[in-house]
Design a protein around this motif. Sequence first.
Motif, PDB file in Angstrom:
ATOM      1  N   THR A 114      42.180  49.659  52.976  1.00 47.93           N
ATOM      2  CA  THR A 114      41.584  48.320  53.037  1.00 47.93           C
ATOM      3  C   THR A 114      40.955  47.984  51.704  1.00 47.93           C
ATOM      4  O   THR A 114      40.187  48.777  51.154  1.00 47.93           O
ATOM      5  CB  THR A 114      40.503  48.250  54.132  1.00 47.93           C
ATOM      6  N   LYS A 115      41.294  46.816  51.192  1.00 47.09           N
ATOM      7  CA  LYS A 115      40.644  46.312  49.977  1.00 47.09           C
ATOM      8  C   LYS A 115      39.459  45.458  50.376  1.00 47.09           C
ATOM      9  O   LYS A 115      39.518  44.747  51.382  1.00 47.09           O
ATOM     10  CB  LYS A 115      41.607  45.429  49.168  1.00 47.09           C
ATOM     11  N   SER A 116      38.426  45.505  49.573  1.00 47.66           N
ATOM     12  CA  SER A 116      37.276  44.629  49.767  1.00 47.66           C
ATOM     13  C   SER A 116      36.982  43.976  48.415  1.00 47.66           C
ATOM     14  O   SER A 116      36.048  44.335  47.709  1.00 47.66           O
ATOM     15  CB  SER A 116      36.093  45.469  50.244  1.00 47.66           C
ATOM     16  N   SER A 117      37.846  43.038  48.053  1.00 46.42           N
ATOM     17  CA  SER A 117      37.752  42.455  46.708  1.00 46.42           C
ATOM     18  C   SER A 117      36.561  41.519  46.614  1.00 46.42           C
ATOM     19  O   SER A 117      36.343  40.692  47.496  1.00 46.42           O
ATOM     20  CB  SER A 117      39.036  41.691  46.385  1.00 46.42           C
ATOM     21  N   MET A 118      35.801  41.683  45.525  1.00 45.68           N
ATOM     22  CA  MET A 118      34.580  40.882  45.352  1.00 45.68           C
ATOM     23  C   MET A 118      34.802  39.803  44.284  1.00 45.68           C
ATOM     24  O   MET A 118      35.584  39.984  43.351  1.00 45.68           O
ATOM     25  CB  MET A 118      33.428  41.770  44.884  1.00 45.68           C
ATOM     26  N   ARG A 167      26.438  33.045  43.170  1.00 44.70           N
ATOM     27  CA  ARG A 167      26.967  33.433  44.474  1.00 44.70           C
ATOM     28  C   ARG A 167      27.942  34.585  44.298  1.00 44.70           C
ATOM     29  O   ARG A 167      28.688  34.613  43.309  1.00 44.70           O
ATOM     30  CB  ARG A 167      27.724  32.226  45.056  1.00 44.70           C
ATOM     31  N   VAL A 168      27.918  35.551  45.230  1.00 46.27           N
ATOM     32  CA  VAL A 168      28.957  36.588  45.248  1.00 46.27           C
ATOM     33  C   VAL A 168      29.471  36.714  46.677  1.00 46.27           C
ATOM     34  O   VAL A 168      28.752  36.396  47.620  1.00 46.27           O
ATOM     35  CB  VAL A 168      28.454  37.968  44.756  1.00 46.27           C
ATOM     36  N   TRP A 169      30.710  37.169  46.819  1.00 45.66           N
ATOM     37  CA  TRP A 169      31.248  37.420  48.162  1.00 45.66           C
ATOM     38  C   TRP A 169      32.373  38.443  48.054  1.00 45.66           C
ATOM     39  O   TRP A 169      32.808  38.796  46.948  1.00 45.66           O
ATOM     40  CB  TRP A 169      31.751  36.124  48.811  1.00 45.66           C
ATOM     41  N   ALA A 170      32.824  38.908  49.200  1.00 47.63           N
ATOM     42  CA  ALA A 170      33.958  39.841  49.232  1.00 47.63           C
ATOM     43  C   ALA A 170      34.856  39.476  50.404  1.00 47.63           C
ATOM     44  O   ALA A 170      34.392  38.877  51.379  1.00 47.63           O
ATOM     45  CB  ALA A 170      33.457  41.278  49.390  1.00 47.63           C
TER      46      ALA A 170
END
Length: 380
Positions: free
Chosen positions: A221-225, A302-305
């Motif tokens: 699983t990738k969790s790209s940020m 802002r940041v997210w993944a």
Amino acid sequence: MTRQNYDVAVIGGGLHGLSTAMHLGRSGKKVLILERHWSGRHASGATAAGVRTLNRDRGELDLSLQAMEMWHDMPGLVGDDCGFHANGQIWVAEDAAALTRVQAHVQALERDGYRHEELIGPEELRRWLPALSPHCLGASIAKRDGAADPHRTLRAFRTSALAAGATLVEQCGVEAIERQGGDWTLRTSRGNWTVPFVVNAAGAWSGRIAAMVGDVIPLATKSSMMMVSERINPFIKPVVSIVGRSLSFKQADQGTLVIGGGLQGVPDLDKETSTARMRVLAAGARAATDLFPSVRDLRIVRVWAGLEAKTSDMLPIVDASPNAPGVFHAFGFSGHGFQLVPIVGAAVADLIVQGKTSLPISHLSARRLMEPSPVKDNTP
Ligand SMILES: Cc1cc2nc3c(=O)[nH]c(=O)nc-3n(C[C@H](O)[C@H](O)[C@H](O)COP(=O)(O)OP(=O)(O)OC[C@H]3O[C@@H](n4cnc5c(N)ncnc54)[C@H](O)[C@@H]3O)c2cc1C
């Protein structure tokens, strides 16, 4: 109660599910899209929306080049340009070793007849990127590449899928799939449906759907940020990446800088969330400011993944199930599936409607990941 009035059930209302439903609907199939949350909840709503043929794996390059032709005619396909601007993508070399690598890459492409990437020297590079640090030596550029607006893209594909006759049922998770004669019964949180064909476009959870029909496909699983800065005046048009470092850097139409490119957080598939890792984001910000020193004092607002399935060879699976007749897989895009959205749906629709496709998906089989590697015979 089991409902039976659809030809195809598409599991997952992300961009690939929507694109597949649109192409199938236009081919006359009655399509049901089952989405556990809402359309665009996961990778398709989190994406950086880069539209890139630059530095693509050869296993998907031909498909990606055909997808690029579709991006250049998006209004013809979905009635909107999806905010796509073909301002180019550039892969920058910071030192001599990186430059050698870029040169070898482009020369190998040219030897095989590909012309979509070109080498550019330091002067031309600065014409494309005037704010670039002087230490950069050259680059490869794909001038027809660019970036789109993810939310406009979602809206356009969703509207087009519905206009083609598809039914989208949200807040509806598929919990089990069972063989029912020659059909498949999908047990969901909102009742059951029985259909002859099923498309698995469930993104990060596609491995679980595949296992429900007997296909055991190992996936990570990738969790790209991503991170986004405050708005600044226009200063860059192409999307920029760097040889040997995780960076994708661009400026959105609104003036914000959008920075990502493989920076990984910590995924949790069961909770359907991921945790951002600030040190990794800081390394991404460092790569960006090394290239563009003038943005060093900007604030990140802002940041997210986003979660996505990753295969061992970083190529997706676009194929009929080897074990379950009538089931088709479209997943494992490994962080670069946005660009392929218009064409993967067309390929899956071909497989269902015609039983075959002329689109170049031969490297994207499910079996390549399911079969054990052949044992090497070491006898002299
Ligand atoms: C941060 C980030 C940046 C990216 N940047 C780029 C980029 O610049 N360029 C590029 O080409 N690609 C990029 N990608 C990759 C690209 O966004 C994805 O490949 C693409 O969006 C995948 O779409 P999808 O429809 O397969 O998956 P998703 O959008 O994740 O859709 C899958 C859907 O299935 C649903 N689902 C799961 N299980 C079930 C179930 N049991 N029942 C019903 N529904 C279910 C989920 O809720 C989800 O909505 C990026 C991805 C991320 C996360």
